[in-house]
Write an enzyme that holds these catalytic residues in place. Structure first.
Site, PDB file in Angstrom:
ATOM      1  N   LYS A  13      47.374  35.792  45.213  1.00  0.00           N
ATOM      2  CA  LYS A  13      46.862  36.804  46.156  1.00  0.00           C
ATOM      3  C   LYS A  13      46.821  36.182  47.536  1.00  0.00           C
ATOM      4  O   LYS A  13      46.727  34.960  47.691  1.00  0.00           O
ATOM      5  CB  LYS A  13      45.456  37.301  45.770  1.00  0.00           C
ATOM      6  N   ASP A 149      36.948  35.264  42.651  1.00  0.00           N
ATOM      7  CA  ASP A 149      38.239  35.953  42.800  1.00  0.00           C
ATOM      8  C   ASP A 149      38.723  36.604  41.499  1.00  0.00           C
ATOM      9  O   ASP A 149      39.652  37.408  41.515  1.00  0.00           O
ATOM     10  CB  ASP A 149      39.320  34.930  43.220  1.00  0.00           C
TER      11      ASP A 149
HETATM   12  C1  LIG Z   1      37.753  32.290  49.459  1.00  0.00           C
HETATM   13  C2  LIG Z   1      38.126  33.281  48.412  1.00  0.00           C
HETATM   14  O1  LIG Z   1      39.248  32.819  47.698  1.00  0.00           O
HETATM   15  C3  LIG Z   1      38.492  34.609  49.042  1.00  0.00           C
HETATM   16  O2  LIG Z   1      39.232  35.369  48.158  1.00  0.00           O
HETATM   17  C4  LIG Z   1      37.009  33.466  47.422  1.00  0.00           C
HETATM   18  O3  LIG Z   1      35.868  33.920  48.066  1.00  0.00           O
HETATM   19  C5  LIG Z   1      36.696  32.180  46.668  1.00  0.00           C
HETATM   20  O4  LIG Z   1      36.777  32.530  45.323  1.00  0.00           O
HETATM   21  P1  LIG Z   1      36.782  31.384  44.215  1.00  0.00           P
HETATM   22  O5  LIG Z   1      37.775  30.318  44.566  1.00  0.00           O
HETATM   23  O6  LIG Z   1      36.880  32.073  42.896  1.00  0.00           O
HETATM   24  O7  LIG Z   1      35.377  30.742  44.450  1.00  0.00           O
HETATM   25  P2  LIG Z   1      34.426  30.202  43.306  1.00  0.00           P
HETATM   26  O8  LIG Z   1      35.190  29.266  42.430  1.00  0.00           O
HETATM   27  O9  LIG Z   1      33.706  31.353  42.717  1.00  0.00           O
HETATM   28  O10 LIG Z   1      33.374  29.392  44.219  1.00  0.00           O
HETATM   29  C6  LIG Z   1      33.675  28.109  44.700  1.00  0.00           C
HETATM   30  C7  LIG Z   1      32.575  27.786  45.717  1.00  0.00           C
HETATM   31  O11 LIG Z   1      32.848  28.511  46.923  1.00  0.00           O
HETATM   32  C8  LIG Z   1      31.635  29.035  47.480  1.00  0.00           C
HETATM   33  N1  LIG Z   1      31.747  30.504  47.580  1.00  0.00           N
HETATM   34  C9  LIG Z   1      32.715  31.191  46.897  1.00  0.00           C
HETATM   35  C10 LIG Z   1      32.796  32.572  47.072  1.00  0.00           C
HETATM   36  C11 LIG Z   1      31.891  33.207  47.926  1.00  0.00           C
HETATM   37  N2  LIG Z   1      31.929  34.545  48.116  1.00  0.00           N
HETATM   38  N3  LIG Z   1      30.930  32.486  48.585  1.00  0.00           N
HETATM   39  C12 LIG Z   1      30.852  31.147  48.431  1.00  0.00           C
HETATM   40  O12 LIG Z   1      29.981  30.503  49.044  1.00  0.00           O
HETATM   41  C13 LIG Z   1      30.513  28.598  46.553  1.00  0.00           C
HETATM   42  O13 LIG Z   1      29.977  27.424  47.078  1.00  0.00           O
HETATM   43  C14 LIG Z   1      31.216  28.286  45.257  1.00  0.00           C
HETATM   44  O14 LIG Z   1      30.540  27.285  44.539  1.00  0.00           O
HETATM   45  N1  LIG Z   2      44.335  26.840  35.420  1.00  0.00           N
HETATM   46  C1  LIG Z   2      43.964  26.361  36.631  1.00  0.00           C
HETATM   47  N2  LIG Z   2      44.804  26.445  37.670  1.00  0.00           N
HETATM   48  C2  LIG Z   2      44.421  26.002  38.895  1.00  0.00           C
HETATM   49  N3  LIG Z   2      43.238  25.449  39.181  1.00  0.00           N
HETATM   50  C3  LIG Z   2      42.371  25.330  38.158  1.00  0.00           C
HETATM   51  C4  LIG Z   2      42.684  25.785  36.847  1.00  0.00           C
HETATM   52  N4  LIG Z   2      41.625  25.557  36.066  1.00  0.00           N
HETATM   53  C5  LIG Z   2      40.691  24.983  36.837  1.00  0.00           C
HETATM   54  N5  LIG Z   2      41.123  24.827  38.098  1.00  0.00           N
HETATM   55  C6  LIG Z   2      40.336  24.233  39.215  1.00  0.00           C
HETATM   56  O1  LIG Z   2      39.946  25.317  40.077  1.00  0.00           O
HETATM   57  C7  LIG Z   2      40.140  24.942  41.421  1.00  0.00           C
HETATM   58  C8  LIG Z   2      40.397  26.168  42.233  1.00  0.00           C
HETATM   59  O2  LIG Z   2      41.552  26.737  41.716  1.00  0.00           O
HETATM   60  P1  LIG Z   2      42.308  27.912  42.487  1.00  0.00           P
HETATM   61  O3  LIG Z   2      43.751  27.548  42.420  1.00  0.00           O
HETATM   62  O4  LIG Z   2      41.884  29.202  41.983  1.00  0.00           O
HETATM   63  O5  LIG Z   2      41.781  27.829  43.947  1.00  0.00           O
HETATM   64  P2  LIG Z   2      42.570  28.240  45.210  1.00  0.00           P
HETATM   65  O6  LIG Z   2      44.049  28.225  44.961  1.00  0.00           O
HETATM   66  O7  LIG Z   2      42.014  27.392  46.279  1.00  0.00           O
HETATM   67  O8  LIG Z   2      42.225  29.736  45.431  1.00  0.00           O
HETATM   68  P3  LIG Z   2      41.083  30.340  46.332  1.00  0.00           P
HETATM   69  O9  LIG Z   2      40.756  29.355  47.399  1.00  0.00           O
HETATM   70  O10 LIG Z   2      41.630  31.614  46.819  1.00  0.00           O
HETATM   71  O11 LIG Z   2      39.969  30.491  45.355  1.00  0.00           O
HETATM   72  C9  LIG Z   2      41.326  23.992  41.386  1.00  0.00           C
HETATM   73  O12 LIG Z   2      41.270  23.121  42.485  1.00  0.00           O
HETATM   74  C10 LIG Z   2      41.141  23.264  40.050  1.00  0.00           C
HETATM   75  O13 LIG Z   2      40.358  22.093  40.235  1.00  0.00           O
END
Ligand SMILES: C[C@](O)(CO)[C@H](O)COP(=O)(O)OP(=O)(O)OC[C@H]1O[C@@H](n2ccc(N)nc2=O)[C@H](O)[C@@H]1O
Ligand SMILES: Nc1ncnc2c1ncn2[C@@H]1O[C@H](COP(=O)(O)OP(=O)(O)OP(=O)(O)O)[C@@H](O)[C@H]1O
Length: 296
Positions: A13, A149
């Site tokens: 996304k 997400d």
């Molecule tokens: C930045 C975005 O990717 C936008 O789509 C999302 O808001 C993040 O979604 P995500 O990666 O699934 O985030 P999560 O794994 O739920 O959260 C990771 C960390 O990001 C922070 N977090 C995340 C989402 C949110 N709305 N507020 C936050 O403050 C929190 O500290 C959380 O512990």
């Molecule tokens: N199957 C997986 N694929 C990718 N990351 C994973 C998985 N399982 C656990 N993780 C952990 O989750 C963390 C966040 O993964 P993800 O790829 O969703 O974040 P991102 O790409 O930064 O997306 P966003 O910032 O939009 O949430 C990774 O850095 C990894 O440590």
């Protein structure tokens, strides 16, 4: 009963804009964003096991099996189905397990929702294979426990999102192509949201306030200035891509994207990207490729 489901996409996304409008007492941030699906995905493969064990059969460097969002999603679904069916039914036919393989393509820490999308695809595929009978809404509630997400990918189509990302309203976005550049760094989402330099008071907008066009995207990504300051590679990519259009970072980074109305415009820019960065193009999608799995 079907025992395998192969080549299940877990699409990435983009956040076409991302405003941080507040913060909850639990520390999670309140957002307004548009989630845009693109046709660049991880691929997951599922095989039912009769012994109830969940096994990730592909190694993902840096992600131990037990903390993988795929495995966590599968185990969460097992417990939700057990709760729904009750002990008697469980005794009669014990909950199945699964072997799960993944062809990982989405960069971790890329702002593309890779792990979240993998978790959502796992919930949709195993709910189907295990005949779990959970509704989209029930799976979205489970998904939210795995990450902010995840509910979006289960929602199955582009959306205007509020809350922490779980309050979703369907939205048709403009057909277009994107050039996405990976700056070569992985950004932990937490690191950006916990920054003292993050603004958390952007004025909320109404869906009617914005239209999604490729000429000029609405709004901005409030997380971008924080990520660009902490990771100069992100700032460099944004600066370079802005030469060709309205470039901006997705999610909490690190990937940077720019929208183009025509595929050949994207191809032209792709050819010019400096060798030091990995770059690719993707087409805007309106629906998740597995959206129908929940209605079947
Ligand atoms: C930045 C975005 O990717 C936008 O789509 C999302 O808001 C993040 O979604 P995500 O990666 O699934 O985030 P999560 O794994 O739920 O959260 C990771 C960390 O990001 C922070 N977090 C995340 C989402 C949110 N709305 N507020 C936050 O403050 C929190 O500290 C959380 O512990
Ligand atoms: N199957 C997986 N694929 C990718 N990351 C994973 C998985 N399982 C656990 N993780 C952990 O989750 C963390 C966040 O993964 P993800 O790829 O969703 O974040 P991102 O790409 O930064 O997306 P966003 O910032 O939009 O949430 C990774 O850095 C990894 O440590």
């Amino acid at each position: 009963m079907t025992r395998t489901l192969n080549n299940c996409p877990a699409p990435a996304k983009l956040n076409l804009f991302l405003h941080v409008t507040g913060r909850r007492p639990d520390g999670y941030h309140l957002l307004q964003t548009v989630f845009q699906l693109i046709d660049y995905s991880d691929q997951l493969h599922f095989e039912v096991r009769d012994d109830g064990i969940i096994r990730r059969t592909t190694v993902i460097p840096g992600v131990p099996e037990e903390s993988d969002l795929i495995v966590r999603a599968a185990k969460l679904l097992q417990s939700a189905i057990a709760a729904k069916t009750g002990a008697a039914a469980m005794a009669a036919s014990p909950i199945p397990g699964a072997n799960i393989a993944i062809d990982k393509k989405l960069p971790m820490g890329g702002g593309l929702g890779g792990g979240s999308s993998d978790a959502a695809t796992t919930l949709m595929a195993l709910n189907h294979l295990w005949q779990g009978g959970l509704s989209r809404a029930e799976l979205m509630a489970l998904g939210l426990r795995l990450g902010a997400d995840v509910p979006f990918f289960l929602f199955g189509r582009n959306a205007f999102a509020e809350g922490v990302g779980e309050a979703l309203q369907a939205l048709d976005t403009t057909a277009c192509w994107f050039v996405i550049i990976e700056p070569g760094v992985a950004i932990p989402t937490e690191k950006i949201f916990s920054s003292s330099e993050l603004t958390r008071d952007t004025k909320p907008v109404k869906m009617t306030d914005f239209s999604i066009g490729t000429k000029k995207l609405f709004g901005r990504n409030d997380l971008e200035v924080v990520a660009a300051k902490q990771f100069p590679e992100v700032a460099d990519v944004i600066k370079w891509l802005k030469t060709y259009g309205d470039a901006r970072m997705t999610g909490s980074g690190a990937c940077v994207f720019c929208a183009f109305a025509q595929e050949d415009q994207a191809d032209e820019v792709l050819k010019l990207v400096p060798q030091r960065w990995k770059a690719w193009k993707a087409k805007a999608m309106q629906q998740h490729p597995l959206a129908d799995l929940l209605d079947s």
